[in-house]
Design an enzyme around this catalytic site. Structure first.
Site, PDB file in Angstrom:
ATOM      1  N   LYS A 139       0.913  -1.212   0.014  1.00 33.71           N
ATOM      2  CA  LYS A 139       0.403   0.022  -0.019  1.00 33.71           C
ATOM      3  C   LYS A 139       1.298   1.384   0.246  1.00 33.71           C
ATOM      4  CE  LYS A 139      -3.965  -1.851   0.494  1.00 33.71           C
ATOM      5  NZ  LYS A 139      -5.740  -0.623  -0.332  1.00 33.71           N
ATOM      6  N   GLU A 196      -2.174   0.558  -8.546  1.00 31.37           N
ATOM      7  CA  GLU A 196      -3.954   0.659  -9.040  1.00 31.37           C
ATOM      8  C   GLU A 196      -3.743   2.284  -8.744  1.00 31.37           C
ATOM      9  OE1 GLU A 196      -5.720  -1.663  -5.963  1.00 31.37           O
ATOM     10  OE2 GLU A 196      -3.800  -3.303  -6.575  1.00 31.37           O
ATOM     11  N   ASP A 219      -9.030  -0.252 -10.634  1.00 29.73           N
ATOM     12  CA  ASP A 219      -9.213  -0.102  -9.665  1.00 29.73           C
ATOM     13  C   ASP A 219     -10.824   0.627  -9.676  1.00 29.73           C
ATOM     14  OD1 ASP A 219     -10.282  -1.224  -6.993  1.00 29.73           O
ATOM     15  OD2 ASP A 219      -9.027  -0.301  -5.884  1.00 29.73           O
ATOM     16  N   LYS A 241     -13.027  -6.802  -7.199  1.00 28.61           N
ATOM     17  CA  LYS A 241     -13.217  -6.594  -5.637  1.00 28.61           C
ATOM     18  C   LYS A 241     -14.981  -6.550  -5.987  1.00 28.61           C
ATOM     19  CE  LYS A 241      -9.869  -2.760  -3.848  1.00 28.61           C
ATOM     20  NZ  LYS A 241      -9.236  -2.301  -2.833  1.00 28.61           N
TER      21      LYS A 241
END
Length: 328
Positions: A139, A196, A219, A241
């Site tokens: 991240k 992303e 994303d 997702k």
């Protein structure tokens, strides 16, 4: 009334799992992960699903999802199927129906890209010990972009066969994104599988990729009304997702569109419970068998729910330990 309908029953549970300290999403600390688990029964068959909107990412709240899920369950009990407009509800119910009908294969891809955080020296040792293809996720965007660039460069430098997936969640201005890239050795950038959504707009992200040679992935964009899956210079993947995207059929549609234009489609977690995660692992093996999913989020929680993630030592909550919202 047909006898098949008489054998139908449904239960909706609610769970609340304590999170590990320090889990921050979109600048808010997540102390518990709250969601719904539904179980459909017909004859001697059962199907389970999870409905757990992610705060800060889902448009619907848990209360809205619960209201809609109850309406959908009532329809199903009356032999009617209507896809919910709320992605988390559409996903959870479609999983339960797929299990009930035997359409969701049991075989699963429990291999996943480990989520890297903590001391870089410990990370290097952990990543060096990975077996098979070394792919990990970092991240970025939570701290200074320069720091992120240094950490990423250090990992790529120290583990020569490592590939990284990075996620910025649109947190950078173009200037900060360029600051990040400045500290990543150009010879290492090809081992960034994708970053992303580095910038606040798609156009800025596209320009960043084309000028730095760092591949990007869509994303948040995938869930926007004007998004079209298409081949673009510098774009290597789309992130799916399901809790945020919708039903299994919607996920399959996106995956097929990506594959047709040569993009990777990566199944990724929205911090579901262990039940939802095991279903995502099955979906990944079923729909994207050649692509490593992004499912390393169970360690953020302090317990599992109903189904165990392989090798996890976290305590397990059974059905009897969940709150029953509704049953029929």
């Amino acid at each position: 009334m047909p006898s098949a309908i008489k054998t139908r029953s449904a239960i909706l549970y609610r769970y609340s799992l304590p999170m590990e300290a320090g889990v921050v999403l979109r600048n808010q600390r997540l102390k518990t992960r709250d969601g719904l688990i539904l179980c459909l029964s017909e004859g001697d068959r059962q199907g389970w699903g999870e409905v757990s909107p992610l705060p800060g990412f889902s448009n619907e709240t848990l209360e809205q999802a619960q209201t809609d899920a109850l309406e959908q369950l009532a329809l199903w009990l009356n032999n009617t199927v209507q896809e919910s407009s709320l992605p988390s509800v559409a996903f959870g119910i479609s999983c339960a129906l797929a299990e009930l009908d035997g359409a969701l294969p049991l075989q699963a891809n429990y291999h996943h890209a480990p989520l890297c955080h903590g001391d870089p020296d410990e990370l290097i040792e952990r990543l060096s010990d990975l077996s098979g293809e070394k792919i990990a996720k970092v991240k970025v965007g939570l701290y200074e972009a320069v720091r992120d660039g240094l950490v990423v460069n250090t990992l790529l430098e120290a583990v020569p066969d490592l590939k990284l997936r990075l996620d910025a969640n649109r947190s950078w201005t173009r200037a900060k994104a360029d600051g990040f890239a400045k500290y990543v050795n150009p010879s290492h950038r090809a081992r960034i599988e994708f970053l992303e959504e580095p910038c606040k707009t798609r156009d800025e992200s596209r320009a960043f990729s084309q000028e730095t040679g760092i591949a990007i992935a869509w994303d948040e964009s995938v869930r926007e009304a004007d998004f079209v899956v298409q081949a673009e210079l510098g774009v290597s993947a789309i992130i799916i997702k399901p809790t945020l995207v919708g039903s299994l059929s919607r996920c399959r549609e996106l995956i097929e569109q990506a594959q047709q234009v040569g993009l990777k489609a990566v199944i990724s977690s929205s911090i579901e419970s262990s039940l939802g995660l095991t279903q995502l692992a099955r979906i990944a093996e079923w729909m994207t068998p050649k692509c490593l999913p992004g499912l390393d989020t169970l360690s953020l929680m302090q317990a599992q729910v109903i189904r165990q993630w392989p090798d996890s030592t976290l305590p397990m909550l059974s059905e009897s330990e969940l709150d029953v919202v509704w049953r029929s």
